[in-house]
Write a protein that holds these residues in place. Structure first.
Motif, PDB file in Angstrom:
ATOM      1  N   VAL A 156       0.827  -1.217   0.000  1.00  0.00           N
ATOM      2  CA  VAL A 156       0.000   0.000   0.000  1.00  0.00           C
ATOM      3  C   VAL A 156       0.861   1.267   0.000  1.00  0.00           C
ATOM      4  CG1 VAL A 156      -2.063  -0.980   1.105  1.00  0.00           C
ATOM      5  CG2 VAL A 156      -0.242  -0.035   2.531  1.00  0.00           C
ATOM      6  N   SER A 157       0.316   2.280  -0.671  1.00  0.00           N
ATOM      7  CA  SER A 157       0.855   3.641  -0.554  1.00  0.00           C
ATOM      8  C   SER A 157       0.297   4.244   0.727  1.00  0.00           C
ATOM      9  CB  SER A 157       0.347   4.521  -1.696  1.00  0.00           C
ATOM     10  OG  SER A 157       0.941   4.201  -2.899  1.00  0.00           O
ATOM     11  N   ALA A 158       0.691   5.469   1.008  1.00  0.00           N
ATOM     12  CA  ALA A 158       0.094   6.189   2.137  1.00  0.00           C
ATOM     13  C   ALA A 158      -1.271   6.712   1.704  1.00  0.00           C
ATOM     14  CB  ALA A 158       0.989   7.351   2.520  1.00  0.00           C
ATOM     15  N   ALA A 159      -2.188   6.852   2.679  1.00  0.00           N
ATOM     16  CA  ALA A 159      -3.524   7.366   2.362  1.00  0.00           C
ATOM     17  C   ALA A 159      -3.404   8.651   1.534  1.00  0.00           C
ATOM     18  CB  ALA A 159      -4.283   7.628   3.656  1.00  0.00           C
ATOM     19  N   ASN A 165      -5.634  16.588   1.278  1.00  0.00           N
ATOM     20  CA  ASN A 165      -4.192  16.427   1.031  1.00  0.00           C
ATOM     21  C   ASN A 165      -3.752  14.977   1.147  1.00  0.00           C
ATOM     22  OD1 ASN A 165      -3.268  19.243   0.806  1.00  0.00           O
ATOM     23  ND2 ASN A 165      -4.150  19.376   2.854  1.00  0.00           N
ATOM     24  N   LYS A 166      -2.648  14.667   0.458  1.00  0.00           N
ATOM     25  CA  LYS A 166      -2.043  13.334   0.614  1.00  0.00           C
ATOM     26  C   LYS A 166      -1.281  13.326   1.932  1.00  0.00           C
ATOM     27  CE  LYS A 166      -0.769  12.311  -4.140  1.00  0.00           C
ATOM     28  NZ  LYS A 166       0.343  11.873  -4.945  1.00  0.00           N
ATOM     29  N   VAL A 167      -1.364  12.221   2.657  1.00  0.00           N
ATOM     30  CA  VAL A 167      -0.630  12.131   3.925  1.00  0.00           C
ATOM     31  C   VAL A 167       0.874  12.372   3.692  1.00  0.00           C
ATOM     32  CG1 VAL A 167       0.140  10.469   5.654  1.00  0.00           C
ATOM     33  CG2 VAL A 167      -2.289  10.733   5.211  1.00  0.00           C
ATOM     34  N   THR A 168       1.409  11.823   2.612  1.00  0.00           N
ATOM     35  CA  THR A 168       2.858  12.011   2.373  1.00  0.00           C
ATOM     36  C   THR A 168       3.211  13.495   2.214  1.00  0.00           C
ATOM     37  OG1 THR A 168       2.866   9.892   1.240  1.00  0.00           O
ATOM     38  CG2 THR A 168       4.827  11.248   0.972  1.00  0.00           C
ATOM     39  N   ASP A 169       2.349  14.238   1.508  1.00  0.00           N
ATOM     40  CA  ASP A 169       2.621  15.678   1.351  1.00  0.00           C
ATOM     41  C   ASP A 169       2.609  16.364   2.721  1.00  0.00           C
ATOM     42  OD1 ASP A 169       2.832  15.485  -1.381  1.00  0.00           O
ATOM     43  OD2 ASP A 169       0.724  15.939  -1.748  1.00  0.00           O
ATOM     44  N   GLY A 226       3.755   7.419   6.565  1.00  0.00           N
ATOM     45  CA  GLY A 226       2.455   7.415   5.877  1.00  0.00           C
ATOM     46  C   GLY A 226       2.122   6.008   5.416  1.00  0.00           C
ATOM     47  N   GLU A 227       3.067   5.371   4.741  1.00  0.00           N
ATOM     48  CA  GLU A 227       2.875   4.003   4.259  1.00  0.00           C
ATOM     49  C   GLU A 227       2.795   3.039   5.448  1.00  0.00           C
ATOM     50  OE1 GLU A 227       4.329   6.177   2.371  1.00  0.00           O
ATOM     51  OE2 GLU A 227       3.571   5.701   0.375  1.00  0.00           O
ATOM     52  N   TYR A 228       3.656   3.304   6.456  1.00  0.00           N
ATOM     53  CA  TYR A 228       3.738   2.391   7.599  1.00  0.00           C
ATOM     54  C   TYR A 228       2.380   2.247   8.293  1.00  0.00           C
ATOM     55  CZ  TYR A 228       5.206   0.764  12.250  1.00  0.00           C
ATOM     56  OH  TYR A 228       5.337   0.064  13.430  1.00  0.00           O
ATOM     57  N   GLY A 248       4.630   0.384   1.011  1.00  0.00           N
ATOM     58  CA  GLY A 248       5.471   0.687  -0.148  1.00  0.00           C
ATOM     59  C   GLY A 248       6.404   1.842   0.164  1.00  0.00           C
ATOM     60  N   PHE A 249       7.183   2.274  -0.833  1.00  0.00           N
ATOM     61  CA  PHE A 249       7.909   3.547  -0.799  1.00  0.00           C
ATOM     62  C   PHE A 249       9.224   3.568  -0.030  1.00  0.00           C
ATOM     63  CE2 PHE A 249       7.598   8.256   0.713  1.00  0.00           C
ATOM     64  CZ  PHE A 249       8.246   8.732  -0.413  1.00  0.00           C
ATOM     65  N   TYR A 250       9.472   2.556   0.840  1.00  0.00           N
ATOM     66  CA  TYR A 250      10.743   2.626   1.565  1.00  0.00           C
ATOM     67  C   TYR A 250      11.350   1.245   1.812  1.00  0.00           C
ATOM     68  CZ  TYR A 250       8.308   1.414   5.983  1.00  0.00           C
ATOM     69  OH  TYR A 250       7.594   0.785   6.971  1.00  0.00           O
ATOM     70  N   THR A 282      11.983   7.522  -4.655  1.00  0.00           N
ATOM     71  CA  THR A 282      11.462   8.800  -5.162  1.00  0.00           C
ATOM     72  C   THR A 282       9.937   8.777  -5.060  1.00  0.00           C
ATOM     73  OG1 THR A 282      11.641   7.834  -7.356  1.00  0.00           O
ATOM     74  CG2 THR A 282      13.350   9.392  -6.717  1.00  0.00           C
ATOM     75  N   ARG A 283       9.319   9.950  -5.205  1.00  0.00           N
ATOM     76  CA  ARG A 283       7.868  10.046  -5.023  1.00  0.00           C
ATOM     77  C   ARG A 283       7.145   9.045  -5.928  1.00  0.00           C
ATOM     78  NH1 ARG A 283       5.641  14.360  -2.198  1.00  0.00           N
ATOM     79  NH2 ARG A 283       3.909  12.911  -2.142  1.00  0.00           N
ATOM     80  N   GLY A 284       6.091   8.478  -5.413  1.00  0.00           N
ATOM     81  CA  GLY A 284       5.351   7.462  -6.167  1.00  0.00           C
ATOM     82  C   GLY A 284       6.028   6.101  -6.105  1.00  0.00           C
ATOM     83  N   GLY A 285       7.010   5.965  -5.197  1.00  0.00           N
ATOM     84  CA  GLY A 285       7.865   4.777  -5.172  1.00  0.00           C
ATOM     85  C   GLY A 285       7.194   3.469  -4.768  1.00  0.00           C
ATOM     86  N   SER A 286       5.981   3.531  -4.229  1.00  0.00           N
ATOM     87  CA  SER A 286       5.317   2.265  -3.872  1.00  0.00           C
ATOM     88  C   SER A 286       5.141   1.370  -5.089  1.00  0.00           C
ATOM     89  CB  SER A 286       3.942   2.536  -3.266  1.00  0.00           C
ATOM     90  OG  SER A 286       4.074   3.339  -2.147  1.00  0.00           O
ATOM     91  N   ASP A 287       5.038   1.977  -6.264  1.00  0.00           N
ATOM     92  CA  ASP A 287       4.968   1.185  -7.505  1.00  0.00           C
ATOM     93  C   ASP A 287       6.210   0.314  -7.637  1.00  0.00           C
ATOM     94  OD1 ASP A 287       2.589   2.256  -8.384  1.00  0.00           O
ATOM     95  OD2 ASP A 287       3.516   3.753  -9.691  1.00  0.00           O
ATOM     96  N   ILE A 288       7.346   0.858  -7.200  1.00  0.00           N
ATOM     97  CA  ILE A 288       8.612   0.114  -7.314  1.00  0.00           C
ATOM     98  C   ILE A 288       8.632  -1.025  -6.294  1.00  0.00           C
ATOM     99  CG2 ILE A 288      11.138   0.312  -7.342  1.00  0.00           C
ATOM    100  CD1 ILE A 288      10.780   3.334  -7.797  1.00  0.00           C
TER     101      ILE A 288
HETATM  102  N1  ASP Z   1       3.327   8.068  -0.706  1.00  0.00           N
HETATM  103  C1  ASP Z   1       4.411   8.265  -1.612  1.00  0.00           C
HETATM  104  C2  ASP Z   1       4.136   9.481  -2.473  1.00  0.00           C
HETATM  105  O1  ASP Z   1       3.131  10.157  -2.305  1.00  0.00           O
HETATM  106  C3  ASP Z   1       4.727   7.069  -2.412  1.00  0.00           C
HETATM  107  C4  ASP Z   1       3.592   6.525  -3.225  1.00  0.00           C
HETATM  108  O2  ASP Z   1       2.460   6.976  -3.147  1.00  0.00           O
HETATM  109  O3  ASP Z   1       3.822   5.608  -3.998  1.00  0.00           O
HETATM  110  O4  ASP Z   1       4.927   9.793  -3.322  1.00  0.00           O
END
Ligand code: ASP
Length: 443
Positions: free
Chosen positions: A36-39, A47-51, A113-115, A167-169, A181-187
């Motif tokens: 999962v990504s962060a909410a 807002n995104k939790v990561t932001d 956020g992801e945790y 994800g993400f870390y 990098t941002r969006g890293g949960s895909d990785i």
């Molecule tokens: N939460 C992170 C971001 O906003 C990673 C992700 O969503 O994949 O970039």
């Protein structure tokens, strides 16, 4: 059958989205490992939790009161917990984090956020929670250690057959948390698919895969059912982006398909992305059309240029000096153009022109602004003679003036440059021309 499922921020934004995820997971026993990504945003004003976590770090750094902001973040998690009636004891951890905030590294802070999202999801699905810091092994330079990650997974799988992971870390050899990098949960999803030898990597998001063209330009464009990574690169580079670019690297060689699916419309077929796709006669000739406006062409004219050595290199060195990435270099016998994104040279184009005048000493130099580039992409195009002829004829017959033509050596794309004002029209014409024939063939 084993599927790795990754859910993006919008898919886990609130309790309602969590319920959709649960339905998806429970509808297929092959979905045993969940990333999962962060909410993310609940709506356009949210807002995104990561932001918020990045913002929280900035507050700490600039000595601004960060507690109200952090409490907002805490509340996002607690609300999901309350609404779903979960029991995982995150309150104590959140409070502990609150007191330690100024000591946390930026990476550790934003990874939470992801945790916490994963902790809640694990509780909701009834799956064990596995911390990404104990699984995703990263080197100090940020690259991934797949061997070590596979070893760690073996150990974990000895004790459980399914899990939820943030994800993400991951973590570096000294045990410190490091984010991608941002969006890293895909990785993260992609690494797991590789290390667990998954059959499919399902990437659940808020769109039903890729469309053949922008629906704001073409009415009801068809869905792309299957696309290769290379085709996707050509299209995403021109503006269509759903997946983190680096997510293809871990699984490209193993040819594990990535299936883009929509959490809000799980019944939609989505888009399957693969390294190579066997030729299927029922596949469309073109896979998709994408484009972008506002490119700039610097046209350089020099008599007998074809006999001179180093002219193009000298011109390109000027762009390099100004750190401008070059998109295309269409050339003739005594002239060539350097096409770049307008936004990259907005502040310094006249410096660049005067420096080219000095270093190249051309007979003439002209600046053409307001060019739109349109890429028509299709892995099946190279085998079919006459494809480009059709494309140019269709545009010409409709009065669209083509300013530039380019094609990559793999022949999976044809790029045309048109004036900005013709952008939408040109895309519609290309789509109509190729899809009408397609539909006739199918009927
Ligand atoms: N939460 C992170 C971001 O906003 C990673 C992700 O969503 O994949 O970039």
């Amino acid at each position: 059958m084993l599927k790795i499922t990754k859910f993006g921020g919008s898919s886990v934004a609130d309790a309602g989205q969590f319920r959709k995820v649960k339905d998806i997971i429970e509808s297929d026993p092959a979905r045993r490992f969940v990333v999962v990504s962060a909410a993310g945003r609940k709506g356009p004003k949210d807002n995104k939790v990561t932001d918020l976590l990045y913002l929280c770090h900035a507050h700490i750094e600039y000595h601004v009161d960060y507690l109200p902001l952090f409490q907002l973040i805490e509340e996002r998690f607690l609300e999901i917990k309350r609404e779903l009636g979960l029991s995982t004891p995150i309150e104590a951890e959140l409070k502990q984090m609150e007191t330690r905030l100024p000591e946390l590294s930026l990476d550790e802070l934003v990874s939470r956020g992801e945790y916490f999202t994963a902790k809640l999801m694990a509780d909701f699905l009834g799956f064990p929670f596995v911390d990404a810091k104990d699984v995703i092994s990263m080197r100090y330079d940020g690259s991934f250690n797949y061997e070590d990650t596979s070893e760690r997974l073996k150990g974990i799988l000895a004790g459980c057959k399914q899990f939820v992971i943030p994800g993400f870390y991951g973590s570096t050899p000294d045990g410190r948390i490091r984010v991608m990098t941002r969006g890293g949960s895909d990785i993260t999803g992609s690494i797991l698919a590789r290390c667990l030898h998954a059959d499919v990597y399902e990437n659940w998001t808020d769109v039903s895969g890729f469309l053949m063209a922008d629906p704001r330009i073409v009415k009801n464009p068809k869905n792309i059912e299957r696309i290769t990574y290379s085709e996707l690169r050509e299209l995403s580079y021109m503006g269509a982006s759903v997946l983190h670019e680096d997510a293809v690297f871990p699984i490209r060689k193993c040819n594990i398909p990535i299936h883009i699916l929509n959490t809000n419309r799980p019944q939609d077929p989505g888009t399957i992305i693969m390294d190579s796709i066997e030729n299927d006669p029922s596949d469309s000739l073109i896979t998709g059309i994408a484009g972008k406006k506002d490119f700039v062409a610097v046209e350089i004219y020099q008599k007998h240029m074809s006999n001179a050595v180093g002219v193009i290199r000298r011109a390109l060195s000027v762009f390099e000096k100004y750190n401008v990435s070059v998109e295309h270099i269409p050339s003739g016998i005594d002239s060539f153009s350097v096409v770049v994104q307008g936004s990259d040279v907005r502040s310094n184009i006249y410096d660049i022109l005067s420096e080219i005048r000095e270093t190249v000493k051309p007979d003439d130099i002209r600046l053409v602004e307001g060019i739109a580039l349109i890429a028509t992409v299709g892995r099946n195009m190279s085998a079919r003679p006459g494809t480009s002829g059709r494309l140019f004829a269709a545009l010409g017959n409709s009065g669209v003036n083509i300013r530039m033509i380019a094609q990559g050596s793999d022949e999976i794309n044809i790029i045309v440059g048109v004036e900005n004002k013709d952008f939408e029209k040109a895309i519609s014409i290309i789509y109509k021309n190729f899809m009408e024939e397609e539909e006739q063939l199918q009927s």
